[in-house]
Motif scaffolding. Sequence first.
Motif, PDB file in Angstrom:
ATOM      1  N   PHE A  71      71.112  36.913  31.359  1.00 45.90           N
ATOM      2  CA  PHE A  71      70.449  36.656  32.630  1.00 45.90           C
ATOM      3  C   PHE A  71      71.391  35.946  33.605  1.00 45.90           C
ATOM      4  N   LEU A  72      72.023  34.876  33.144  1.00 45.72           N
ATOM      5  CA  LEU A  72      72.915  34.109  34.019  1.00 45.72           C
ATOM      6  C   LEU A  72      74.161  34.904  34.403  1.00 45.72           C
ATOM      7  N   SER A  73      74.659  35.730  33.473  1.00 46.53           N
ATOM      8  CA  SER A  73      75.854  36.519  33.791  1.00 46.53           C
ATOM      9  C   SER A  73      75.542  37.595  34.830  1.00 46.53           C
ATOM     10  N   VAL A  74      74.353  38.205  34.758  1.00 51.07           N
ATOM     11  CA  VAL A  74      73.958  39.214  35.751  1.00 51.07           C
ATOM     12  C   VAL A  74      73.808  38.564  37.128  1.00 51.07           C
ATOM     13  N   ILE A  75      73.171  37.391  37.164  1.00 49.70           N
ATOM     14  CA  ILE A  75      73.041  36.675  38.438  1.00 49.70           C
ATOM     15  C   ILE A  75      74.419  36.349  39.011  1.00 49.70           C
ATOM     16  N   TRP A  76      75.319  35.932  38.136  1.00 52.46           N
ATOM     17  CA  TRP A  76      76.657  35.532  38.590  1.00 52.46           C
ATOM     18  C   TRP A  76      77.392  36.685  39.267  1.00 52.46           C
ATOM     19  N   PHE A  77      77.532  37.820  38.546  1.00 53.66           N
ATOM     20  CA  PHE A  77      78.369  38.880  39.130  1.00 53.66           C
ATOM     21  C   PHE A  77      77.629  39.641  40.226  1.00 53.66           C
ATOM     22  N   PHE A 285      65.974  43.612  29.182  1.00 51.08           N
ATOM     23  CA  PHE A 285      65.673  44.494  30.319  1.00 51.08           C
ATOM     24  C   PHE A 285      64.926  43.724  31.409  1.00 51.08           C
ATOM     25  N   ILE A 286      63.921  42.955  31.004  1.00 52.07           N
ATOM     26  CA  ILE A 286      63.099  42.235  31.977  1.00 52.07           C
ATOM     27  C   ILE A 286      63.939  41.211  32.732  1.00 52.07           C
ATOM     28  N   LEU A 287      64.746  40.444  32.008  1.00 53.69           N
ATOM     29  CA  LEU A 287      65.569  39.428  32.665  1.00 53.69           C
ATOM     30  C   LEU A 287      66.669  40.055  33.519  1.00 53.69           C
ATOM     31  N   THR A 288      67.145  41.239  33.121  1.00 53.08           N
ATOM     32  CA  THR A 288      68.133  41.936  33.959  1.00 53.08           C
ATOM     33  C   THR A 288      67.526  42.317  35.302  1.00 53.08           C
ATOM     34  N   ILE A 289      66.301  42.854  35.290  1.00 50.33           N
ATOM     35  CA  ILE A 289      65.625  43.228  36.540  1.00 50.33           C
ATOM     36  C   ILE A 289      65.414  42.004  37.423  1.00 50.33           C
ATOM     37  N   ILE A 290      64.939  40.903  36.825  1.00 50.82           N
ATOM     38  CA  ILE A 290      64.715  39.683  37.601  1.00 50.82           C
ATOM     39  C   ILE A 290      66.026  39.178  38.188  1.00 50.82           C
ATOM     40  N   ALA A 291      67.078  39.199  37.379  1.00 49.02           N
ATOM     41  CA  ALA A 291      68.378  38.698  37.843  1.00 49.02           C
ATOM     42  C   ALA A 291      68.900  39.507  39.023  1.00 49.02           C
ATOM     43  N   VAL A 292      68.779  40.829  38.943  1.00 48.04           N
ATOM     44  CA  VAL A 292      69.249  41.683  40.048  1.00 48.04           C
ATOM     45  C   VAL A 292      68.403  41.442  41.296  1.00 48.04           C
ATOM     46  N   ALA A 293      67.084  41.352  41.122  1.00 47.60           N
ATOM     47  CA  ALA A 293      66.190  41.145  42.261  1.00 47.60           C
ATOM     48  C   ALA A 293      66.461  39.812  42.954  1.00 47.60           C
ATOM     49  N   VAL A 294      66.761  38.795  42.169  1.00 47.86           N
ATOM     50  CA  VAL A 294      67.001  37.454  42.727  1.00 47.86           C
ATOM     51  C   VAL A 294      68.362  37.367  43.413  1.00 47.86           C
ATOM     52  N   SER A 295      69.370  38.016  42.859  1.00 51.74           N
ATOM     53  CA  SER A 295      70.749  37.794  43.322  1.00 51.74           C
ATOM     54  C   SER A 295      71.313  38.903  44.198  1.00 51.74           C
ATOM     55  N   SER A 296      70.593  40.010  44.368  1.00 54.38           N
ATOM     56  CA  SER A 296      71.155  41.123  45.156  1.00 54.38           C
ATOM     57  C   SER A 296      71.099  40.856  46.656  1.00 54.38           C
ATOM     58  N   MET A 303      76.265  31.714  46.185  1.00 56.68           N
ATOM     59  CA  MET A 303      75.987  31.922  44.778  1.00 56.68           C
ATOM     60  C   MET A 303      75.239  30.750  44.142  1.00 56.68           C
ATOM     61  N   GLY A 304      75.458  29.554  44.654  1.00 54.26           N
ATOM     62  CA  GLY A 304      74.828  28.372  44.076  1.00 54.26           C
ATOM     63  C   GLY A 304      73.323  28.428  44.121  1.00 54.26           C
ATOM     64  N   VAL A 305      72.767  28.938  45.224  1.00 55.11           N
ATOM     65  CA  VAL A 305      71.314  29.054  45.351  1.00 55.11           C
ATOM     66  C   VAL A 305      70.774  30.027  44.315  1.00 55.11           C
ATOM     67  N   ASN A 306      71.449  31.181  44.175  1.00 53.99           N
ATOM     68  CA  ASN A 306      71.006  32.178  43.193  1.00 53.99           C
ATOM     69  C   ASN A 306      71.061  31.624  41.769  1.00 53.99           C
ATOM     70  N   LEU A 307      72.137  30.892  41.456  1.00 55.46           N
ATOM     71  CA  LEU A 307      72.258  30.315  40.115  1.00 55.46           C
ATOM     72  C   LEU A 307      71.174  29.263  39.869  1.00 55.46           C
ATOM     73  N   ALA A 308      70.853  28.468  40.892  1.00 52.16           N
ATOM     74  CA  ALA A 308      69.803  27.451  40.754  1.00 52.16           C
ATOM     75  C   ALA A 308      68.461  28.106  40.462  1.00 52.16           C
ATOM     76  N   ILE A 309      68.149  29.171  41.224  1.00 55.38           N
ATOM     77  CA  ILE A 309      66.902  29.907  40.990  1.00 55.38           C
ATOM     78  C   ILE A 309      66.913  30.504  39.582  1.00 55.38           C
ATOM     79  N   GLY A 310      68.061  31.063  39.193  1.00 58.09           N
ATOM     80  CA  GLY A 310      68.178  31.687  37.878  1.00 58.09           C
ATOM     81  C   GLY A 310      67.979  30.696  36.749  1.00 58.09           C
ATOM     82  N   ILE A 311      68.555  29.505  36.879  1.00 57.08           N
ATOM     83  CA  ILE A 311      68.424  28.494  35.828  1.00 57.08           C
ATOM     84  C   ILE A 311      66.975  28.048  35.681  1.00 57.08           C
ATOM     85  N   VAL A 312      66.269  27.900  36.817  1.00 56.82           N
ATOM     86  CA  VAL A 312      64.842  27.529  36.767  1.00 56.82           C
ATOM     87  C   VAL A 312      64.040  28.604  36.039  1.00 56.82           C
TER      88      VAL A 312
END
Length: 359
Positions: A71-77, A285-296, A303-312
């Motif tokens: 999840f965190l790696s998908v948000i990152w890249f 799969f579920i966390l991948t979809i959430i990660a893409v939706a949050v960070s795209s 990136m910091g905002v996306n990572l903060a949301i992702g960590i929560v």
Amino acid sequence: MLKIIDKYILKRYLATFSVMLLMFIPIGIVIDVSEKVNKMIEKKVPLSDIMVYYIDFTIYFANLLFPIFLFLSVIWFTSKLANNTEIIAILSSGVSFQRFLKPYFIGAAIVSIFALLMGFYLVPSASKGFNDFRYTNLKGNSQTRETTDIFRQINANEVIYVSNFNPVSKTGFNFVQETFKDNILKERVTASRIKYNEETKDYTLYNYKKRSIGAKNDELEAEDKKNNKYNFEPDDLTPVIYVAETMTIGELRSFIAKEEKKGNANVNTYLVVLYKKFSLPVSAFILTIIAVAVSSMKRRGGMGVNLAIGIVIAFTFIFFDKVFGTMAEKSSISPIFAVWFPNIVFGILAFYLLRNAKR
């Protein structure tokens, strides 16, 4: 056939996930070593055993935490793609958002299948080595507290208890066996120590005492050492999660069927372990979809905002997973519902976020 953009995203997906694992696993090992090094030195544990333990440690925790790392790696890249306006360029070229998600789904499928096979066959062996090392070399450490005060009902009329049990040496302490008839205690056996004998398939009881309760008088029997055959296995004295985690998928199914016939009160705990073998890869799969939706989406703050949301979101997922898993083990809630409920909730969240992301 995968297009160049698919290969590019898929390569970033798998590479970032691998780097995330390679970054965090050594940190986990360092923390674990710092906690246990004194005990290892005290017990004079061979270096070869320590090395094998940390191989098992790596497999055990990589499997346990892989959805969060993923999840965190998908948000990152994906955040990097968004900040570099690469996603805008891809979508502006006529690629739909659904088509953009294709390499993400392929990456999630690769990771999930690998995790599923690991959970079925490789992780049980690693779990056994990981737990055996703790029980053999780290006794007295807080990690071994789950061995204390073990109660089991082995059939309709018999219950057993040990104050603690070592699964490696197959030795228990302060053993008690009580036999009932029509809810009235008829027989009570106690021993300061009980040890299972692999060759003879029986148990040696030390400081053995037996009280047979009669209508008027009780019969007493005492011996320093006595061998008895019992209709329970050493696994019945092993901490419930530990024994379930060390079995392959076929062994675990057979074990659960056997325990259900015996009326074992801990069947729900075994079922939670079984169902998690299937639910964990689906969560990828579920966390991948959430990660893409949050960070795209390109955000102010980067990136910091996306990572903060992702960590929560990640910690909320862990909270749901742990709470409902414990509820299934300790209450009457259905294990399959408890294990899959976090995926259901976060699946709905993924659908909602994905729909907004498309806009």
